[in-house]
Design a protein around this motif. Structure first.
Motif, PDB file in Angstrom:
ATOM      1  N   TYR A 212     -56.097  26.678  59.714  1.00  0.00           N
ATOM      2  CA  TYR A 212     -55.064  26.089  60.562  1.00  0.00           C
ATOM      3  C   TYR A 212     -54.391  24.899  59.894  1.00  0.00           C
ATOM      4  N   ALA A 213     -53.067  24.836  60.032  1.00  0.00           N
ATOM      5  CA  ALA A 213     -52.381  23.576  59.795  1.00  0.00           C
ATOM      6  C   ALA A 213     -52.727  22.642  60.957  1.00  0.00           C
ATOM      7  N   MET A 214     -52.703  21.346  60.684  1.00  0.00           N
ATOM      8  CA  MET A 214     -53.107  20.358  61.680  1.00  0.00           C
ATOM      9  C   MET A 214     -52.029  19.292  61.805  1.00  0.00           C
ATOM     10  N   GLY A 215     -51.996  18.661  62.954  1.00  0.00           N
ATOM     11  CA  GLY A 215     -51.014  17.613  63.151  1.00  0.00           C
ATOM     12  C   GLY A 215     -51.534  16.475  64.005  1.00  0.00           C
ATOM     13  N   TRP A 216     -50.852  15.358  63.924  1.00  0.00           N
ATOM     14  CA  TRP A 216     -51.071  14.205  64.799  1.00  0.00           C
ATOM     15  C   TRP A 216     -49.778  13.921  65.556  1.00  0.00           C
ATOM     16  N   PHE A 217     -49.926  13.691  66.841  1.00  0.00           N
ATOM     17  CA  PHE A 217     -48.837  13.279  67.705  1.00  0.00           C
ATOM     18  C   PHE A 217     -49.257  11.997  68.409  1.00  0.00           C
TER      19      PHE A 217
ATOM     20  N   TYR B 211     -53.002   8.662  70.601  1.00  0.00           N
ATOM     21  CA  TYR B 211     -52.809   9.560  69.467  1.00  0.00           C
ATOM     22  C   TYR B 211     -53.601  10.844  69.701  1.00  0.00           C
ATOM     23  N   TYR B 212     -52.912  11.968  69.518  1.00  0.00           N
ATOM     24  CA  TYR B 212     -53.497  13.280  69.749  1.00  0.00           C
ATOM     25  C   TYR B 212     -53.547  14.093  68.463  1.00  0.00           C
ATOM     26  N   CYS B 213     -54.640  14.774  68.297  1.00  0.00           N
ATOM     27  CA  CYS B 213     -54.797  15.727  67.208  1.00  0.00           C
ATOM     28  C   CYS B 213     -54.433  17.120  67.735  1.00  0.00           C
ATOM     29  N   ALA B 214     -53.804  17.929  66.887  1.00  0.00           N
ATOM     30  CA  ALA B 214     -53.401  19.270  67.299  1.00  0.00           C
ATOM     31  C   ALA B 214     -53.599  20.250  66.150  1.00  0.00           C
ATOM     32  N   ALA B 215     -53.817  21.499  66.491  1.00  0.00           N
ATOM     33  CA  ALA B 215     -54.076  22.526  65.483  1.00  0.00           C
ATOM     34  C   ALA B 215     -53.191  23.741  65.710  1.00  0.00           C
TER      35      ALA B 215
END
Length: 121
Positions: A32-37, A94-98
């Motif tokens: 998975y690519a991952m992101g922070w929002f 801050y949220y982590c997302a996948a």
């Protein structure tokens, strides 16, 4: 299925640093690519940074370029967000997302519950 748990938030003075961690469970994490929002009070959720599955490509919102760095440790199933030179306007949950890539939140299928970052002036 991927479960995400953020940690590392807290209260810091302007100019300081924090490192956020996102621990992921699930055997498919490495694909998975991952992101922070982030989401500040009374504001919409905002993209911060993303990293591709191998860690070879990253993408940042302009407001954090040169101050934040996203990285991942596949062996530890963890994604990090190193935040330096923090400003009061960085205050947010801050949220982590996948599962997604880039600033479109709807592309991410998995989300953590968030960690609070507060930057005092």
């Amino acid at each position: 299925q991927v479960r995400l748990v953020e940690s590392g938030g807290g209260l810091v003075q302007a100019g300081g640093s924090l490192r956020l961690s996102c621990a992921a469970s699930g055997r498919t994490f490495s694909t998975y690519a991952m992101g922070w929002f982030r989401q500040a009070p009374a504001k919409e959720r905002e993209f911060v940074a993303s990293i591709n599955w191998s860690g070879s490509n990253t993408y940042y919102v302009d407001s954090v370029k040169g101050r934040f760095k996203i990285s991942r440790d596949t062996a530890e199933n963890t994604v990090y967000l190193q935040m330096n030179s923090l400003k009061p306007e960085d205050t947010a949950v801050y949220y982590c997302a996948a599962g997604g890539w880039g600033p479109n939140a709807s592309e991410y299928g998995y989300w953590g519950r968030g960690t609070q970052v507060t930057v005092s002036s």
